[in-house]
Design a protein around this motif. Sequence first.
Motif, PDB file in Angstrom:
ATOM      1  N   MET A   1       0.842  -1.194   0.000  1.00  0.00           N
ATOM      2  CA  MET A   1       0.000   0.000   0.000  1.00  0.00           C
ATOM      3  C   MET A   1       0.883   1.252   0.000  1.00  0.00           C
ATOM      4  SD  MET A   1      -3.359   1.019   0.391  1.00  0.00           S
ATOM      5  CE  MET A   1      -4.195  -0.282   1.311  1.00  0.00           C
ATOM      6  N   PRO A   2       0.758   2.125  -1.012  1.00  0.00           N
ATOM      7  CA  PRO A   2       1.608   3.304  -1.067  1.00  0.00           C
ATOM      8  C   PRO A   2       1.198   4.394  -0.083  1.00  0.00           C
ATOM      9  CG  PRO A   2       0.076   3.311  -2.897  1.00  0.00           C
ATOM     10  CD  PRO A   2      -0.117   2.007  -2.193  1.00  0.00           C
ATOM     11  N   LYS A   3       0.076   4.189   0.613  1.00  0.00           N
ATOM     12  CA  LYS A   3      -0.412   5.167   1.581  1.00  0.00           C
ATOM     13  C   LYS A   3      -0.114   4.680   2.988  1.00  0.00           C
ATOM     14  CE  LYS A   3      -3.686   5.340  -2.034  1.00  0.00           C
ATOM     15  NZ  LYS A   3      -5.043   5.150  -2.518  1.00  0.00           N
ATOM     16  N   PRO A   4       0.067   5.567   3.942  1.00  0.00           N
ATOM     17  CA  PRO A   4       0.303   5.132   5.321  1.00  0.00           C
ATOM     18  C   PRO A   4      -0.874   4.315   5.841  1.00  0.00           C
ATOM     19  CG  PRO A   4       0.778   7.481   5.061  1.00  0.00           C
ATOM     20  CD  PRO A   4       0.108   7.037   3.799  1.00  0.00           C
ATOM     21  N   VAL A   5      -0.570   3.242   6.571  1.00  0.00           N
ATOM     22  CA  VAL A   5      -1.594   2.374   7.150  1.00  0.00           C
ATOM     23  C   VAL A   5      -1.428   2.366   8.667  1.00  0.00           C
ATOM     24  CG1 VAL A   5      -2.607   0.071   7.223  1.00  0.00           C
ATOM     25  CG2 VAL A   5      -1.581   0.917   5.094  1.00  0.00           C
ATOM     26  N   VAL A   6      -2.498   2.708   9.369  1.00  0.00           N
ATOM     27  CA  VAL A   6      -2.475   2.818  10.825  1.00  0.00           C
ATOM     28  C   VAL A   6      -3.383   1.760  11.438  1.00  0.00           C
ATOM     29  CG1 VAL A   6      -2.988   4.307  12.799  1.00  0.00           C
ATOM     30  CG2 VAL A   6      -2.053   5.305  10.690  1.00  0.00           C
ATOM     31  N   ALA A   7      -2.894   1.040  12.449  1.00  0.00           N
ATOM     32  CA  ALA A   7      -3.743   0.151  13.244  1.00  0.00           C
ATOM     33  C   ALA A   7      -4.214   0.926  14.469  1.00  0.00           C
ATOM     34  CB  ALA A   7      -2.970  -1.087  13.670  1.00  0.00           C
ATOM     35  N   SER A   8      -5.522   0.944  14.680  1.00  0.00           N
ATOM     36  CA  SER A   8      -6.119   1.594  15.847  1.00  0.00           C
ATOM     37  C   SER A   8      -6.699   0.488  16.719  1.00  0.00           C
ATOM     38  CB  SER A   8      -7.208   2.576  15.402  1.00  0.00           C
ATOM     39  OG  SER A   8      -7.808   3.211  16.504  1.00  0.00           O
ATOM     40  N   VAL A   9      -6.087   0.262  17.887  1.00  0.00           N
ATOM     41  CA  VAL A   9      -6.291  -0.992  18.624  1.00  0.00           C
ATOM     42  C   VAL A   9      -6.890  -0.746  20.004  1.00  0.00           C
ATOM     43  CG1 VAL A   9      -5.134  -3.050  19.511  1.00  0.00           C
ATOM     44  CG2 VAL A   9      -4.271  -1.928  17.431  1.00  0.00           C
TER      45      VAL A   9
END
Length: 266
Positions: free
Chosen positions: A102-110
């Motif tokens: 994925m060229p976009k930032p990926v954030v896990a919100s946990v």
Amino acid sequence: MTEAHVLTEVKDGIGWITLNRPAVLNALSAQMTDGLITATRELERDAAVRCVVIRGAGTHFMAGGDIKGFHKSLTQEREAHLANFEMRVVRAHQLIYQLRRMPKPVVASVQGAAAGFGLSLILACDLAMATDDSFFTLAYRHIGLSADGGATYFLPRIVGERRALEIALLGERFTAQKAHEIGILNWLVPKDKLADETLKLARKLADGPTFALAKAKQLIRTSFDNSWDEHSHREAELLPACAATEDHLEGLNAFLEKRPAAFKGR
């Protein structure tokens, strides 16, 4: 009609992916895997999406695989279950592959529990924010399995080989504070602040120079696989590509004019 196991929403440049099986702590199902593959593929290709967030519905992130489903399938349809097991893992790895490219930032919100594949999913994301009362375990060893979802690849790169072996071989539950201390999490926040702080982080990333962020991700992701000589050439190739963007000129102008930059991702 069965409710979708994955929900997707795009709003103001942020793509939200929600794991949607709260009654079973968002345990991974075949339908959820397919939904995540579709969601990540579509968000990757959507030019309007500049940041992606993965979160869980209800009070937990993901409690790993569907144990009851595994048991039923193994005891009632053993041959078919085992014959299809490898392809089930390969299918799940397609999701991880799409997340990583994925060229976009990926954030896990946990929040709450992140076990088994849930922890693997967090490790595959670029950044991770969690509530200070969340908890984690790789868990596979408790049901006589190794690990999937890239956990055995990402974990030693994040926490080191010896710590990764401890987490995998013992399968012990550990706190958000420990996860933060060893580098699995970037930020800890109070439970009632998770949604606001996640949005604030996603907004900062989505408003950034996303072309340059994609190239930075690419360089960091491949750095362990290349020698310095090879990697130095990749840096020398990608920095000029960033220099040719509108965002670079906008960043220079904004700096000199002492104002916030209005990046467009191109």
